[in-house]
Design an enzyme around this catalytic site. Structure first.
Site, PDB file in Angstrom:
ATOM      1  CE  LYS A 290     116.954  63.265 160.586  1.00 37.09           C
ATOM      2  NZ  LYS A 290     118.279  62.621 160.489  1.00 37.09           N
TER       3      LYS A 290
ATOM      4  CG  ASP B 231     113.034  70.360 145.808  1.00 36.66           C
ATOM      5  OD1 ASP B 231     113.501  70.226 144.671  1.00 36.66           O
ATOM      6  OD2 ASP B 231     112.766  71.462 146.318  1.00 36.66           O
TER       7      ASP B 231
END
Ligand code: NAD
Length: 355
Positions: free
Chosen positions: A189, A245
């Site tokens: 990000k 995850d």
């Protein structure tokens, strides 16, 4: 003389003992066929360990894993232990085991078998041929960063990555890509987070050591969308702890059942090999669990921990052949089944297909 390996075995709770029994049948067979000897060192972890010793991660297990070449693990947990204090619960034992073993790289392949394209919730033409390896950093990032605090008017966590942490996970991803389609997509990000820009800059540096591998970058929000829109574009996805995850769980559903997918957690020492699913208390003891995720984890163990490529391929081929011949467990039973097998029968089918 036959090669010999010492394998740590943690059966765990719920369906754990059932699926590990089948995995060991398969390991024994491939050992016979490939002239490899396996010595098993059984250890306790999770709820079963709590019942036997009072703690979820007994010291014998801590010492035991260090002396193995690899550890094969079923699953832990269940309602029986859900009301214990957090640090005494089975899940705490597993986190402590991973941390003790220093397994910083979590490898989760998401493969869609041709025979099961209709088992996915996505259209067959979208998932057919999908073969992705998600390489997730497992021991750093926001889950472990300090400071972290829960206050009355606010709470915070800290996302930190050190140079060493990014370098070593990036190398794992590039090394794996070298044995696959030679493409790494690093997911971050970086448009918003400094830690992600840092991640990206280091991945670019490490990529210079692997000129044969094509490196691309993708923001995590776009990656989530692309995994559903066009998953076939990915070969290796490299990402941090929290993004991995989420993305690896999304990727796992491309295949159709959680009972199919293996994982490896590796680091500088002994690696841990386990199915991605849990102990499935709702079907424990019924003998109907799908053992293929655990059997695939055995194939990963042979490949990544022991370098026994031929033996690993024999297992992968046997799984593909079993599905091709129409053998299914109940979780994938609705799709082109010739025979719905229980857990033990599926183990036998795989054993018989290894020659
Ligand atoms: P789960 O993965 O155990 O089960 C989710 C659903 O998938 C259930 O309906 C189950 O029957 C089904 N399922 C799972 N594995 C299957 C298989 N091999 N074959 C057929 N069906 C299968 O997740 P959950 O129900 O959220 O958790 C149950 C327990 O497992 C909890 O105590 C949880 O903490 C623990 N857990 C352990 C691990 C681990 O050991 N690594 C991982 C996740 C959850």
């Amino acid at each position: 003389m036959a090669k010999s390996y010492k394998i740590g075995i943690i059966r765990g709770d719920g369906i754990g003992p059932e699926i590990i029994t089948e995995a060991l049948k398969v390991l024994d067979k491939v050992g016979t066929v490939c002239d490899i000897a396996f010595e098993y060192n059984e250890m306790l972890l999770g709820g079963f360990a709590i019942d036997a010793t009072g703690v979820p991660f007994p010291s014998e297990t801590k010492e035991g894993v260090n002396s193995c070449d690899a550890v094969l693990f079923g699953a832990i947990g269940g309602p029986k232990w859900d009301n214990l204090e957090r640090h005494l619960r089975p899940e705490s034992g597993l986190l402590a085991l991973r941390s003790h073993m220093g397994t910083f790289a979590n490898l989760r392949p998401a493969v869609v078998y041709d025979e099961l394209v209709n088992a996915s919730t996505l259209k067959a033409e979208v998932v057919q041929g999908v073969d992705i390896m998600v390489v997730r950093e497992l021991t750093g990032g926001i889950y472990f960063g300090q400071p972290r605090e829960y206050l009355s008017d606010r709470a915070y966590n800290t996302m930190v990555y050190t140079k060493v942490e990014v370098e070593r996970i990036a190398r794992v991803a590039f090394e794996i890509a070298m044995k696959r389609d030679k493409r790494v997509c690093s997911v971050d990000k970086a448009n918003v987070l400094e830690v992600s820009q840092f991640w990206r800059d280091i991945v670019i540096e490490i990529a210079k050591e692997y000129p044969q591998v094509e490196l691309t970058h993708m923001y995590v929000d776009n990656a989530a969308m692309q995994l559903i829109r066009n998953p076939k574009q990915f070969d290796v996805i490299l990402t941090g702890n929290i993004f991995g995850d989420i993305l690896s769980d999304a990727a796992s559903m491309l295949s159709g059942s959680i009972g199919l997918l293996p994982s490896a957690s590796t680091g500088e020492g002994v690696g841990l090999y386990e199915p991605i699913h849990g102990s499935a208390p709702d079907i424990a003891g019924m003998g109907i669990a799908n053992p293929l995720a655990t059997i695939s984890s055995v194939a990963m163990m042979l490949k990544y921990a022991l370098g026994e490529i031929e033996a690993s391929q024999k297992i992968d081929n046997a799984i593909k052949q079993a599905l091709k011949e129409g053998y299914r467990t109940g979780d994938i039973g609705a799709y082109d089944a010739k025979e719905i097998c229980n857990c033990s029968k599926m183990g036998d089918v795989i054993v018989n297909l290894i020659n």
